[in-house]
Design a protein around this motif. Sequence first.
Motif, PDB file in Angstrom:
ATOM      1  N   PHE A  53       6.722 -11.815  15.590  1.00 50.26           N
ATOM      2  CA  PHE A  53       7.654 -10.790  15.386  1.00 50.26           C
ATOM      3  C   PHE A  53       6.895  -9.408  14.899  1.00 50.26           C
ATOM      4  CE2 PHE A  53       7.885 -12.992  11.580  1.00 50.26           C
ATOM      5  CZ  PHE A  53       8.107 -11.959  10.301  1.00 50.26           C
ATOM      6  N   ARG A  54       7.932  -8.496  14.879  1.00 54.81           N
ATOM      7  CA  ARG A  54       7.320  -7.136  14.252  1.00 54.81           C
ATOM      8  C   ARG A  54       7.943  -6.950  12.960  1.00 54.81           C
ATOM      9  NH1 ARG A  54       6.838  -2.986  19.366  1.00 54.81           N
ATOM     10  NH2 ARG A  54       5.218  -4.211  20.441  1.00 54.81           N
ATOM     11  N   ILE A  55       7.314  -6.393  12.003  1.00 50.84           N
ATOM     12  CA  ILE A  55       7.753  -5.841  10.572  1.00 50.84           C
ATOM     13  C   ILE A  55       7.163  -4.403  10.427  1.00 50.84           C
ATOM     14  CG2 ILE A  55       5.332  -6.421   9.462  1.00 50.84           C
ATOM     15  CD1 ILE A  55       7.008  -6.720   7.009  1.00 50.84           C
ATOM     16  N   GLY A  56       8.206  -3.643  10.013  1.00 54.04           N
ATOM     17  CA  GLY A  56       7.752  -1.869   9.937  1.00 54.04           C
ATOM     18  C   GLY A  56       8.618  -1.699   8.565  1.00 54.04           C
ATOM     19  N   GLY A  57       8.024  -0.540   8.150  1.00 52.14           N
ATOM     20  CA  GLY A  57       8.380   0.122   6.927  1.00 52.14           C
ATOM     21  C   GLY A  57       7.244   1.118   6.614  1.00 52.14           C
ATOM     22  N   LEU A  58       7.090   1.509   5.273  1.00 50.95           N
ATOM     23  CA  LEU A  58       6.050   2.179   4.673  1.00 50.95           C
ATOM     24  C   LEU A  58       4.960   1.406   4.088  1.00 50.95           C
ATOM     25  CD1 LEU A  58       8.446   4.954   3.024  1.00 50.95           C
ATOM     26  CD2 LEU A  58       7.365   4.951   5.258  1.00 50.95           C
ATOM     27  N   VAL A  59       3.721   1.802   4.206  1.00 51.03           N
ATOM     28  CA  VAL A  59       2.637   1.318   3.464  1.00 51.03           C
ATOM     29  C   VAL A  59       2.711   1.695   2.151  1.00 51.03           C
ATOM     30  CG1 VAL A  59       0.060   1.169   3.497  1.00 51.03           C
ATOM     31  CG2 VAL A  59       1.281   1.444   5.778  1.00 51.03           C
ATOM     32  N   GLN A  60       2.711   0.699   1.374  1.00 48.12           N
ATOM     33  CA  GLN A  60       3.085   1.101  -0.143  1.00 48.12           C
ATOM     34  C   GLN A  60       1.613   1.788  -0.853  1.00 48.12           C
ATOM     35  OE1 GLN A  60       3.624  -2.417  -2.686  1.00 48.12           O
ATOM     36  NE2 GLN A  60       5.217  -1.397  -3.835  1.00 48.12           N
ATOM     37  N   GLU A  61       2.172   2.768  -1.580  1.00 48.77           N
ATOM     38  CA  GLU A  61       0.882   3.512  -2.253  1.00 48.77           C
ATOM     39  C   GLU A  61       0.155   2.421  -3.060  1.00 48.77           C
ATOM     40  OE1 GLU A  61       0.272   6.684  -2.105  1.00 48.77           O
ATOM     41  OE2 GLU A  61       1.873   7.357  -0.730  1.00 48.77           O
ATOM     42  N   GLY A  62      -1.252   2.724  -2.982  1.00 50.20           N
ATOM     43  CA  GLY A  62      -2.233   1.834  -3.859  1.00 50.20           C
ATOM     44  C   GLY A  62      -2.421   0.483  -3.395  1.00 50.20           C
ATOM     45  N   PHE A  73      -2.662  -4.916   2.956  1.00 50.69           N
ATOM     46  CA  PHE A  73      -1.780  -3.998   2.550  1.00 50.69           C
ATOM     47  C   PHE A  73      -0.316  -4.454   2.316  1.00 50.69           C
ATOM     48  CE2 PHE A  73      -2.255  -3.576   7.049  1.00 50.69           C
ATOM     49  CZ  PHE A  73      -0.881  -3.255   7.409  1.00 50.69           C
ATOM     50  N   VAL A  74       0.423  -3.631   1.555  1.00 51.33           N
ATOM     51  CA  VAL A  74       1.701  -3.966   1.552  1.00 51.33           C
ATOM     52  C   VAL A  74       2.849  -3.328   2.235  1.00 51.33           C
ATOM     53  CG1 VAL A  74       3.700  -4.443  -0.189  1.00 51.33           C
ATOM     54  CG2 VAL A  74       1.326  -5.069  -0.706  1.00 51.33           C
ATOM     55  N   VAL A  75       3.650  -3.849   3.037  1.00 49.44           N
ATOM     56  CA  VAL A  75       4.627  -3.083   3.781  1.00 49.44           C
ATOM     57  C   VAL A  75       6.011  -3.042   2.997  1.00 49.44           C
ATOM     58  CG1 VAL A  75       6.255  -2.857   5.746  1.00 49.44           C
ATOM     59  CG2 VAL A  75       3.602  -3.261   6.096  1.00 49.44           C
ATOM     60  N   THR A  76       6.812  -1.817   2.547  1.00 47.36           N
ATOM     61  CA  THR A  76       8.020  -1.816   1.976  1.00 47.36           C
ATOM     62  C   THR A  76       8.792  -1.104   2.532  1.00 47.36           C
ATOM     63  OG1 THR A  76       8.904  -1.246  -0.192  1.00 47.36           O
ATOM     64  CG2 THR A  76       7.203   0.144   0.708  1.00 47.36           C
ATOM     65  N   ASP A  77      10.298  -1.467   2.440  1.00 40.76           N
ATOM     66  CA  ASP A  77      11.268  -0.704   3.036  1.00 40.76           C
ATOM     67  C   ASP A  77      12.021  -0.156   1.788  1.00 40.76           C
ATOM     68  OD1 ASP A  77      12.514  -2.824   1.950  1.00 40.76           O
ATOM     69  OD2 ASP A  77      13.670  -3.573   3.782  1.00 40.76           O
ATOM     70  N   THR A  78      11.409   0.102   0.492  1.00 35.92           N
ATOM     71  CA  THR A  78      11.777   0.474  -0.728  1.00 35.92           C
ATOM     72  C   THR A  78      12.846  -0.635  -1.450  1.00 35.92           C
ATOM     73  OG1 THR A  78      14.086   1.904   0.080  1.00 35.92           O
ATOM     74  CG2 THR A  78      11.817   2.844  -0.194  1.00 35.92           C
ATOM     75  N   GLY A  79      13.197  -1.617  -0.658  1.00 42.74           N
ATOM     76  CA  GLY A  79      14.014  -2.441  -1.157  1.00 42.74           C
ATOM     77  C   GLY A  79      13.224  -3.987  -1.554  1.00 42.74           C
ATOM     78  N   SER A  80      12.361  -4.305  -0.681  1.00 40.63           N
ATOM     79  CA  SER A  80      11.509  -5.484  -0.624  1.00 40.63           C
ATOM     80  C   SER A  80      10.111  -5.004  -0.040  1.00 40.63           C
ATOM     81  CB  SER A  80      12.158  -6.682   0.103  1.00 40.63           C
ATOM     82  OG  SER A  80      13.336  -6.992  -0.365  1.00 40.63           O
ATOM     83  N   THR A  81       9.308  -6.006  -0.426  1.00 39.45           N
ATOM     84  CA  THR A  81       7.856  -5.728  -0.008  1.00 39.45           C
ATOM     85  C   THR A  81       7.338  -7.100   0.586  1.00 39.45           C
ATOM     86  OG1 THR A  81       6.957  -6.391  -2.136  1.00 39.45           O
ATOM     87  CG2 THR A  81       7.180  -3.902  -1.777  1.00 39.45           C
ATOM     88  N   LYS A  95      -2.084   5.419   7.001  1.00 41.53           N
ATOM     89  CA  LYS A  95      -2.303   6.016   5.683  1.00 41.53           C
ATOM     90  C   LYS A  95      -1.164   5.393   4.618  1.00 41.53           C
ATOM     91  CE  LYS A  95      -4.087  10.454   6.575  1.00 41.53           C
ATOM     92  NZ  LYS A  95      -4.242  10.649   7.851  1.00 41.53           N
ATOM     93  N   GLU A  96      -1.385   5.233   3.190  1.00 47.42           N
ATOM     94  CA  GLU A  96      -0.459   4.954   2.445  1.00 47.42           C
ATOM     95  C   GLU A  96       0.627   5.893   2.310  1.00 47.42           C
ATOM     96  OE1 GLU A  96      -2.760   4.389  -1.315  1.00 47.42           O
ATOM     97  OE2 GLU A  96      -3.790   2.841  -0.714  1.00 47.42           O
ATOM     98  N   GLY A  97       1.666   5.249   1.891  1.00 45.58           N
ATOM     99  CA  GLY A  97       3.102   6.170   2.043  1.00 45.58           C
ATOM    100  C   GLY A  97       3.408   6.751   3.370  1.00 45.58           C
ATOM    101  N   LYS A  98       2.942   6.247   4.488  1.00 46.08           N
ATOM    102  CA  LYS A  98       3.203   6.648   5.928  1.00 46.08           C
ATOM    103  C   LYS A  98       3.876   5.362   6.589  1.00 46.08           C
ATOM    104  CE  LYS A  98       1.762  10.747   5.484  1.00 46.08           C
ATOM    105  NZ  LYS A  98       2.545  11.924   5.566  1.00 46.08           N
ATOM    106  N   GLY A  99       4.550   5.561   7.839  1.00 42.13           N
ATOM    107  CA  GLY A  99       5.387   4.730   8.472  1.00 42.13           C
ATOM    108  C   GLY A  99       4.338   3.616   9.206  1.00 42.13           C
ATOM    109  N   VAL A 100       4.612   2.431   9.236  1.00 41.56           N
ATOM    110  CA  VAL A 100       3.786   1.417  10.077  1.00 41.56           C
ATOM    111  C   VAL A 100       4.621   0.317  10.739  1.00 41.56           C
ATOM    112  CG1 VAL A 100       3.219   0.053   7.969  1.00 41.56           C
ATOM    113  CG2 VAL A 100       1.468   0.001  10.014  1.00 41.56           C
ATOM    114  N   VAL A 101       4.155  -0.276  11.736  1.00 41.03           N
ATOM    115  CA  VAL A 101       4.672  -1.311  12.562  1.00 41.03           C
ATOM    116  C   VAL A 101       3.600  -2.194  12.773  1.00 41.03           C
ATOM    117  CG1 VAL A 101       6.080  -2.048  14.314  1.00 41.03           C
ATOM    118  CG2 VAL A 101       6.807  -0.165  13.487  1.00 41.03           C
TER     119      VAL A 101
END
Length: 153
Positions: A53-62, A73-81, A95-101
Amino acid sequence: MKPRHKRLAIAGGVVVAVGAIAALVLNAFQSNLVFFYSPTQIAAKEAPANRTFRIGGLVQEGSVKRDGVKVSFVVTDTGSTVPVVYEGILPDLFKEGKGVVAQGQLQGGVFVAREVLAKHDENYMPPEAAEALKHGAQVNEQVGKSVVQGAGR
Protein backbone atom coordinates in the motif's frame (compact mmCIF):
# COMPACT_ATOMS: atom_id res chain seq x y z
CA MET A 1 -24.73 -37.70 -29.19
CA LYS A 2 -27.79 -35.78 -30.28
CA PRO A 3 -27.45 -32.27 -31.73
CA ARG A 4 -29.33 -30.87 -28.74
CA HIS A 5 -26.78 -32.35 -26.31
CA LYS A 6 -23.89 -31.06 -28.43
CA ARG A 7 -25.28 -27.49 -28.27
CA LEU A 8 -25.76 -27.81 -24.51
CA ALA A 9 -22.17 -29.07 -24.07
CA ILE A 10 -20.79 -26.22 -26.20
CA ALA A 11 -22.85 -23.63 -24.26
CA GLY A 12 -21.63 -25.09 -20.96
CA GLY A 13 -18.02 -24.98 -22.18
CA VAL A 14 -18.41 -21.33 -23.21
CA VAL A 15 -19.87 -20.42 -19.79
CA VAL A 16 -16.98 -22.18 -17.99
CA ALA A 17 -14.40 -20.46 -20.23
CA VAL A 18 -15.94 -17.00 -19.71
CA GLY A 19 -16.08 -17.61 -15.95
CA ALA A 20 -12.42 -18.67 -15.86
CA ILE A 21 -11.35 -15.62 -17.87
CA ALA A 22 -13.37 -13.30 -15.61
CA ALA A 23 -11.81 -14.87 -12.49
CA LEU A 24 -8.29 -14.41 -13.89
CA VAL A 25 -8.92 -10.77 -14.85
CA LEU A 26 -10.44 -9.92 -11.45
CA ASN A 27 -7.56 -11.64 -9.63
CA ALA A 28 -4.99 -9.67 -11.66
CA PHE A 29 -6.89 -6.43 -11.04
CA GLN A 30 -7.08 -7.04 -7.28
CA SER A 31 -3.39 -7.86 -6.96
CA ASN A 32 -2.51 -4.55 -8.71
CA LEU A 33 -4.70 -2.38 -6.46
CA VAL A 34 -2.62 -0.17 -4.18
CA PHE A 35 -4.50 1.76 -1.50
CA PHE A 36 -3.36 4.91 0.29
CA TYR A 37 -3.16 5.16 4.09
CA SER A 38 -2.12 8.02 6.36
CA PRO A 39 0.13 7.57 9.40
CA THR A 40 -2.96 8.04 11.61
CA GLN A 41 -4.75 5.17 9.83
CA ILE A 42 -1.66 2.98 10.16
CA ALA A 43 -1.42 3.76 13.89
CA ALA A 44 -5.11 2.78 14.19
CA LYS A 45 -4.26 -0.59 12.54
CA GLU A 46 -6.44 0.15 9.48
CA ALA A 47 -3.63 -0.68 7.03
CA PRO A 48 -3.36 -4.24 5.71
CA ALA A 49 -0.58 -6.51 6.97
CA ASN A 50 1.60 -8.24 4.38
CA ARG A 51 0.06 -6.26 1.52
CA THR A 52 1.50 -3.44 -0.59
CA PHE A 53 0.00 0.00 0.00
CA ARG A 54 1.01 3.65 -0.08
CA ILE A 55 1.70 5.95 2.84
CA GLY A 56 1.82 9.70 2.52
CA GLY A 57 2.47 12.78 4.58
CA LEU A 58 5.41 14.98 5.50
CA VAL A 59 8.98 13.91 6.16
CA GLN A 60 9.49 14.77 9.82
CA GLU A 61 12.21 17.35 10.48
CA GLY A 62 15.47 15.81 11.75
CA SER A 63 14.38 12.22 11.03
CA VAL A 64 16.37 11.45 7.85
CA LYS A 65 19.31 9.11 8.49
CA ARG A 66 21.47 7.87 5.60
CA ASP A 67 23.77 4.86 5.46
CA GLY A 68 24.99 4.61 1.87
CA VAL A 69 21.89 3.92 -0.22
CA LYS A 70 19.88 2.81 2.82
CA VAL A 71 17.75 5.65 4.19
CA SER A 72 15.45 5.78 7.18
CA PHE A 73 13.03 8.61 7.92
CA VAL A 74 9.71 9.26 9.62
CA VAL A 75 6.49 10.18 7.81
CA THR A 76 3.94 12.23 9.76
CA ASP A 77 0.50 13.68 9.17
CA THR A 78 0.93 15.87 12.28
CA GLY A 79 -1.23 13.37 14.17
CA SER A 80 0.83 10.21 14.08
CA THR A 81 4.21 9.10 12.78
CA VAL A 82 5.44 6.00 10.98
CA PRO A 83 9.12 5.03 10.58
CA VAL A 84 10.10 4.25 6.99
CA VAL A 85 13.16 2.47 5.60
CA TYR A 86 14.13 2.61 1.95
CA GLU A 87 17.05 1.23 0.03
CA GLY A 88 17.78 3.10 -3.17
CA ILE A 89 18.28 6.55 -4.60
CA LEU A 90 15.80 9.13 -3.35
CA PRO A 91 14.23 11.72 -5.68
CA ASP A 92 15.99 15.09 -5.88
CA LEU A 93 12.97 16.85 -4.35
CA PHE A 94 12.99 14.63 -1.23
CA LYS A 95 13.58 16.88 1.79
CA GLU A 96 12.69 17.09 5.46
CA GLY A 97 9.44 18.95 6.07
CA LYS A 98 8.23 18.28 2.50
CA GLY A 99 5.52 16.00 1.17
CA VAL A 100 6.28 12.37 0.34
CA VAL A 101 4.42 9.27 -0.81
CA ALA A 102 6.05 5.86 -0.34
CA GLN A 103 4.87 2.49 -1.62
CA GLY A 104 5.72 -0.73 0.18
CA GLN A 105 4.67 -2.96 3.07
CA LEU A 106 4.40 -2.66 6.83
CA GLN A 107 6.72 -5.09 8.61
CA GLY A 108 6.86 -5.11 12.39
CA GLY A 109 5.76 -1.51 12.81
CA VAL A 110 8.22 -0.20 10.20
CA PHE A 111 7.14 0.68 6.66
CA VAL A 112 9.58 -0.91 4.20
CA ALA A 113 9.34 1.19 1.04
CA ARG A 114 10.08 -0.11 -2.43
CA GLU A 115 9.38 3.24 -4.08
CA VAL A 116 9.54 6.82 -2.78
CA LEU A 117 7.91 9.74 -4.59
CA ALA A 118 8.47 13.40 -3.71
CA LYS A 119 6.18 16.28 -4.55
CA HIS A 120 6.64 18.00 -7.91
CA ASP A 121 6.75 21.69 -7.01
CA GLU A 122 6.16 24.06 -4.13
CA ASN A 123 2.34 23.91 -4.35
CA TYR A 124 1.60 20.32 -5.35
CA MET A 125 0.64 17.63 -2.86
CA PRO A 126 -1.27 14.44 -3.71
CA PRO A 127 -4.94 14.85 -2.72
CA GLU A 128 -4.74 11.84 -0.41
CA ALA A 129 -1.71 13.28 1.41
CA ALA A 130 -3.36 16.71 1.73
CA GLU A 131 -6.48 15.10 3.20
CA ALA A 132 -4.37 13.01 5.61
CA LEU A 133 -2.55 16.14 6.84
CA LYS A 134 -5.84 17.97 7.27
CA HIS A 135 -7.32 15.05 9.24
CA GLY A 136 -4.16 14.73 11.37
CA ALA A 137 -4.28 18.44 12.22
CA GLN A 138 -7.94 18.10 13.27
CA VAL A 139 -7.08 15.14 15.53
CA ASN A 140 -4.22 17.13 17.11
CA GLU A 141 -6.52 20.10 17.66
CA GLN A 142 -9.14 17.93 19.39
CA VAL A 143 -6.52 16.22 21.57
CA GLY A 144 -5.04 19.61 22.51
CA LYS A 145 -8.47 20.98 23.51
CA SER A 146 -9.23 17.96 25.68
CA VAL A 147 -5.81 18.22 27.39
CA VAL A 148 -6.35 21.94 28.10
CA GLN A 149 -9.87 21.29 29.40
CA GLY A 150 -8.64 18.43 31.58
CA ALA A 151 -5.86 20.59 33.03
CA GLY A 152 -8.32 23.33 34.00
CA ARG A 153 -10.35 21.03 36.23
